[in-house]
Enzyme design. Structure first.
Site, PDB file in Angstrom:
ATOM      1  N   THR A 132     -16.144  22.234 -71.176  1.00  0.00           N
ATOM      2  CA  THR A 132     -16.627  21.857 -69.859  1.00  0.00           C
ATOM      3  C   THR A 132     -15.879  20.602 -69.417  1.00  0.00           C
ATOM      4  O   THR A 132     -15.620  19.721 -70.228  1.00  0.00           O
ATOM      5  CB  THR A 132     -18.143  21.586 -69.825  1.00  0.00           C
ATOM      6  OG1 THR A 132     -18.503  21.079 -68.535  1.00  0.00           O
ATOM      7  CG2 THR A 132     -18.577  20.626 -70.898  1.00  0.00           C
ATOM      8  N   ILE A 133     -15.546  20.550 -68.147  1.00  0.00           N
ATOM      9  CA  ILE A 133     -14.906  19.339 -67.640  1.00  0.00           C
ATOM     10  C   ILE A 133     -15.915  18.203 -67.518  1.00  0.00           C
ATOM     11  O   ILE A 133     -15.546  17.044 -67.421  1.00  0.00           O
ATOM     12  CB  ILE A 133     -14.187  19.579 -66.296  1.00  0.00           C
ATOM     13  CG1 ILE A 133     -15.159  19.970 -65.192  1.00  0.00           C
ATOM     14  CG2 ILE A 133     -13.079  20.601 -66.463  1.00  0.00           C
ATOM     15  CD1 ILE A 133     -14.538  20.010 -63.801  1.00  0.00           C
ATOM     16  N   ASP A 134     -17.206  18.529 -67.554  1.00  0.00           N
ATOM     17  CA  ASP A 134     -18.259  17.521 -67.413  1.00  0.00           C
ATOM     18  C   ASP A 134     -18.572  16.798 -68.720  1.00  0.00           C
ATOM     19  O   ASP A 134     -19.259  15.783 -68.706  1.00  0.00           O
ATOM     20  CB  ASP A 134     -19.539  18.167 -66.890  1.00  0.00           C
ATOM     21  CG  ASP A 134     -19.335  18.842 -65.550  1.00  0.00           C
ATOM     22  OD1 ASP A 134     -18.539  18.322 -64.739  1.00  0.00           O
ATOM     23  OD2 ASP A 134     -19.950  19.898 -65.317  1.00  0.00           O
TER      24      ASP A 134
END
Length: 192
Positions: free
Chosen positions: A149-151
């Site tokens: 996830t980029i988060d």
């Protein structure tokens, strides 16, 4: 003994998906070249439909090229095996069917011993739900979740795949915005 593995990517796109797929293919080719590999098209959607790519010798030989690209060459979808109403509405399971059982039976029909899921929070919670169903119902299968996830919000993973690249790309974007802002005497750029 593992004879066949499957890979799927799901959820939002992240710059690490192609590389994760390439890395899995390369590693299996290196340590267990006799293991057959398939990749479900569009994540859990492809699993429910039995729609997959066969990773043949040509793909194995070129798997290193996947490290050069973002996105997912096998496709993503936002499908959650526990959202029965949505799955029925989309025609992915029949009314009254248990999607976890449909997925488990598909894995058995496809001869899969290990399923690798690459995704974020929903993908991994769905993988956990599927793994629990398999264990509770004596299916001899293993599910291995690979968090991306980029988060960077997959707990307890400290650094998920995709987060570092997203941060680097964001920094490059900000640097370019600052450079453009300084290029004109009467320019104001607002960046959120």
């Amino acid at each position: 003994m593992v004879k066949k593995v499957a890979i799927l990517t799901a959820g939002g796109f992240a710059p690490c998906l192609s590389s994760a797929i390439g890395g899995l293919i390369q590693r299996y080719t290196e340590v267990a070249p006799g293991v057959e590999i398939i990749a479900y098209k569009h994540g859990y959607q492809g699993l429910l439909q039995g729609d997959y790519f066969v990773i043949d010798e040509t793909v194995r030989a070129k798997a290193h090229l996947l490290h050069l690209f973002g996105g997912s060459p096998i496709g993503n979808s936002r499908v959650k095996l526990t959202n029965i109403k949505d799955l029925v509405k989309r025609g992915l399971v029949a009314e009254g069917a248990d999607p976890l059982k449909v997925a488990a039976d598909r894995l058995v029909a496809d001869g899969v011993d290990v399923l690798h899921t690459i995704g974020g929070d929903d993908t991994n919670t769905t993988a956990a739900d599927l793994a629990a169903f398999l264990a509770d119902n004596d299916y001899p299968l293993t599910v291995v979740g690979l968090p991306k996830t980029i988060d960077n919000d997959v707990i307890p993973i400290r650094q998920s795949l995709g987060a570092w690249t997203a941060a680097e790309q964001g920094a490059i974007f900000a640097k370019n915005i600052v450079a453009e802002h300084n290029s004109g005497s009467r320019m104001l750029i607002v960046h959120e």
